[in-house]
Write a protein that holds these residues in place. Sequence first.
Motif, mmCIF file in Angstrom:
data_model
loop_
_atom_site.group_PDB
_atom_site.id
_atom_site.type_symbol
_atom_site.label_atom_id
_atom_site.label_comp_id
_atom_site.label_asym_id
_atom_site.label_seq_id
_atom_site.Cartn_x
_atom_site.Cartn_y
_atom_site.Cartn_z
ATOM 1 N N ARG A 286 0.780 -1.125 -0.064
ATOM 2 C CA ARG A 286 0.092 0.000 0.240
ATOM 3 C C ARG A 286 0.633 1.122 -0.039
ATOM 4 O O ARG A 286 2.097 1.288 0.467
ATOM 5 C CB ARG A 286 -0.855 0.032 1.335
ATOM 6 C CG ARG A 286 -0.226 -0.078 2.443
ATOM 7 C CD ARG A 286 -1.254 -0.081 3.618
ATOM 8 N NE ARG A 286 -0.365 -0.031 4.852
ATOM 9 C CZ ARG A 286 -0.748 -0.590 5.845
ATOM 10 N NH1 ARG A 286 -1.731 -1.425 6.026
ATOM 11 N NH2 ARG A 286 0.123 -0.469 6.887
ATOM 12 N N LEU A 287 0.528 2.418 -0.698
ATOM 13 C CA LEU A 287 0.879 3.622 -0.659
ATOM 14 C C LEU A 287 1.122 4.184 0.812
ATOM 15 O O LEU A 287 0.307 4.313 1.389
ATOM 16 C CB LEU A 287 0.532 4.612 -1.730
ATOM 17 C CG LEU A 287 0.153 3.849 -3.040
ATOM 18 C CD1 LEU A 287 -0.515 5.063 -3.798
ATOM 19 C CD2 LEU A 287 1.574 3.925 -3.670
ATOM 20 N N SER A 288 2.250 4.726 1.084
ATOM 21 C CA SER A 288 2.333 5.593 2.291
ATOM 22 C C SER A 288 1.520 6.732 2.246
ATOM 23 O O SER A 288 1.883 7.573 1.293
ATOM 24 C CB SER A 288 3.879 5.752 2.668
ATOM 25 O OG SER A 288 4.509 6.562 1.847
ATOM 26 N N ARG B 246 -8.104 9.548 0.180
ATOM 27 C CA ARG B 246 -9.160 9.341 -0.704
ATOM 28 C C ARG B 246 -8.797 9.865 -2.233
ATOM 29 O O ARG B 246 -9.438 9.157 -3.242
ATOM 30 C CB ARG B 246 -10.224 10.162 -0.128
ATOM 31 C CG ARG B 246 -11.585 9.858 -0.880
ATOM 32 C CD ARG B 246 -12.664 10.832 -0.489
ATOM 33 N NE ARG B 246 -13.715 9.727 0.169
ATOM 34 C CZ ARG B 246 -14.720 9.967 0.736
ATOM 35 N NH1 ARG B 246 -15.100 11.062 1.385
ATOM 36 N NH2 ARG B 246 -15.684 8.824 1.029
ATOM 37 N N GLU B 247 -8.071 10.832 -2.345
ATOM 38 C CA GLU B 247 -8.020 11.565 -3.650
ATOM 39 C C GLU B 247 -6.605 10.626 -4.208
ATOM 40 O O GLU B 247 -6.645 10.611 -5.533
ATOM 41 C CB GLU B 247 -7.367 12.907 -3.557
ATOM 42 C CG GLU B 247 -8.383 13.899 -3.146
ATOM 43 C CD GLU B 247 -8.649 13.822 -1.656
ATOM 44 O OE1 GLU B 247 -7.719 13.368 -0.747
ATOM 45 O OE2 GLU B 247 -9.749 14.040 -1.306
ATOM 46 N N LYS B 248 -5.708 9.933 -3.616
ATOM 47 C CA LYS B 248 -4.652 9.241 -4.178
ATOM 48 C C LYS B 248 -4.681 7.711 -3.477
ATOM 49 O O LYS B 248 -3.617 7.650 -2.878
ATOM 50 C CB LYS B 248 -3.364 9.922 -4.340
ATOM 51 C CG LYS B 248 -2.487 9.220 -5.034
ATOM 52 C CD LYS B 248 -1.149 10.048 -4.913
ATOM 53 C CE LYS B 248 0.070 9.442 -5.776
ATOM 54 N NZ LYS B 248 1.146 9.795 -5.630
ATOM 55 N N PRO B 249 -5.739 6.909 -3.573
ATOM 56 C CA PRO B 249 -5.528 5.669 -2.960
ATOM 57 C C PRO B 249 -4.860 4.572 -3.471
ATOM 58 O O PRO B 249 -4.392 4.734 -4.834
ATOM 59 C CB PRO B 249 -7.051 5.307 -3.277
ATOM 60 C CG PRO B 249 -7.541 5.758 -4.531
ATOM 61 C CD PRO B 249 -6.721 6.871 -4.408
ATOM 62 N N THR B 250 -4.479 3.444 -2.985
ATOM 63 C CA THR B 250 -3.674 2.443 -3.422
ATOM 64 C C THR B 250 -4.875 1.748 -4.561
ATOM 65 O O THR B 250 -5.716 1.310 -4.061
ATOM 66 C CB THR B 250 -3.248 1.417 -2.280
ATOM 67 O OG1 THR B 250 -2.340 2.115 -1.280
ATOM 68 C CG2 THR B 250 -2.401 0.430 -2.832
ATOM 69 N N GLU B 251 -4.086 1.557 -5.481
ATOM 70 C CA GLU B 251 -4.814 0.815 -6.664
ATOM 71 C C GLU B 251 -4.632 -0.699 -6.756
ATOM 72 O O GLU B 251 -3.611 -1.311 -6.700
ATOM 73 C CB GLU B 251 -4.375 1.369 -7.995
ATOM 74 C CG GLU B 251 -4.848 2.844 -8.260
ATOM 75 C CD GLU B 251 -4.595 3.441 -9.345
ATOM 76 O OE1 GLU B 251 -3.433 2.842 -10.258
ATOM 77 O OE2 GLU B 251 -5.235 4.527 -10.032
ATOM 78 N N LYS C 287 -12.549 2.711 -0.684
ATOM 79 C CA LYS C 287 -12.686 2.429 0.480
ATOM 80 C C LYS C 287 -11.506 2.639 1.278
ATOM 81 O O LYS C 287 -10.402 2.356 1.093
ATOM 82 C CB LYS C 287 -13.138 0.898 0.171
ATOM 83 C CG LYS C 287 -13.781 0.360 1.834
ATOM 84 C CD LYS C 287 -14.461 -0.724 1.491
ATOM 85 C CE LYS C 287 -15.177 -1.230 2.621
ATOM 86 N NZ LYS C 287 -16.172 -2.300 2.446
ATOM 87 N N ARG C 288 -12.029 2.896 2.592
ATOM 88 C CA ARG C 288 -11.000 3.103 3.858
ATOM 89 C C ARG C 288 -10.907 1.961 4.499
ATOM 90 O O ARG C 288 -11.851 1.490 5.264
ATOM 91 C CB ARG C 288 -11.403 4.700 4.429
ATOM 92 C CG ARG C 288 -10.437 4.849 5.552
ATOM 93 C CD ARG C 288 -10.791 6.262 6.227
ATOM 94 N NE ARG C 288 -9.748 6.400 7.078
ATOM 95 C CZ ARG C 288 -10.010 6.647 8.438
ATOM 96 N NH1 ARG C 288 -11.059 6.020 8.795
ATOM 97 N NH2 ARG C 288 -9.024 7.030 9.292
ATOM 98 N N HIS D 285 -5.894 3.568 5.618
ATOM 99 C CA HIS D 285 -5.325 3.620 4.467
ATOM 100 C C HIS D 285 -6.487 3.570 3.154
ATOM 101 O O HIS D 285 -7.510 2.835 3.626
ATOM 102 C CB HIS D 285 -4.511 2.520 4.029
ATOM 103 C CG HIS D 285 -3.100 2.856 4.491
ATOM 104 N ND1 HIS D 285 -2.754 2.553 5.780
ATOM 105 C CD2 HIS D 285 -2.007 3.487 4.007
ATOM 106 C CE1 HIS D 285 -1.543 2.940 6.223
ATOM 107 N NE2 HIS D 285 -0.900 3.567 5.120
ATOM 108 N N TRP D 286 -6.331 4.018 2.400
ATOM 109 C CA TRP D 286 -7.408 4.189 1.255
ATOM 110 C C TRP D 286 -7.073 3.223 0.171
ATOM 111 O O TRP D 286 -5.974 3.006 -0.546
ATOM 112 C CB TRP D 286 -7.811 5.392 0.589
ATOM 113 C CG TRP D 286 -8.691 6.367 1.650
ATOM 114 C CD1 TRP D 286 -8.024 7.065 2.546
ATOM 115 C CD2 TRP D 286 -9.941 6.596 1.668
ATOM 116 N NE1 TRP D 286 -9.076 7.601 3.182
ATOM 117 C CE2 TRP D 286 -10.241 7.491 2.744
ATOM 118 C CE3 TRP D 286 -11.169 6.083 0.789
ATOM 119 C CZ2 TRP D 286 -11.295 7.930 3.060
ATOM 120 C CZ3 TRP D 286 -12.225 6.330 1.180
ATOM 121 C CH2 TRP D 286 -12.440 7.440 2.534
#
Length: 131
Positions: free
Chosen positions: A69-71, A75-80, A112-113, A118-119
């Motif tokens: 997951r991205l650190s 919500r604008e830049k979630p892990t894809e 989703k959070r 993390h999103w």
Amino acid sequence: NITFNKQIMASLTARTVLRTSVRCLHSSNRCAEKALPTSATHATGLERRELDAIAAGNDNPFDMRIIKRLSGATREKPTEIPSAFEKRIMGCVCEEGSTHINWMWLDRGVSKRCECGHWFNLIKSTPVSEM
């Protein structure tokens, strides 16, 4: 009479062994010219498409690899998370070294959070069946 039967038996046995070995030599010479089939040659259906995808350079055709997951995923830049379907279940290991996995369903187009903050967002990927 018994020795005569033993001689006939020995002769028949010798002829049978000789004929069988000659047949085996002829068939092995014919087979030696042909290459042994590979697993890709015998594969069909989904397994064949998977092997073709791997041969084409996609070493993860079913998108089963662990995604870091991205650190600071917001919500604008979630892990894809890639998926060939509209929904996918995924697990988040919220803390490094944790043995607990927080499972959740993702829907395409809806971020989703997780409980850890993390999103995640589901993105479209090409299914193996269409490759």
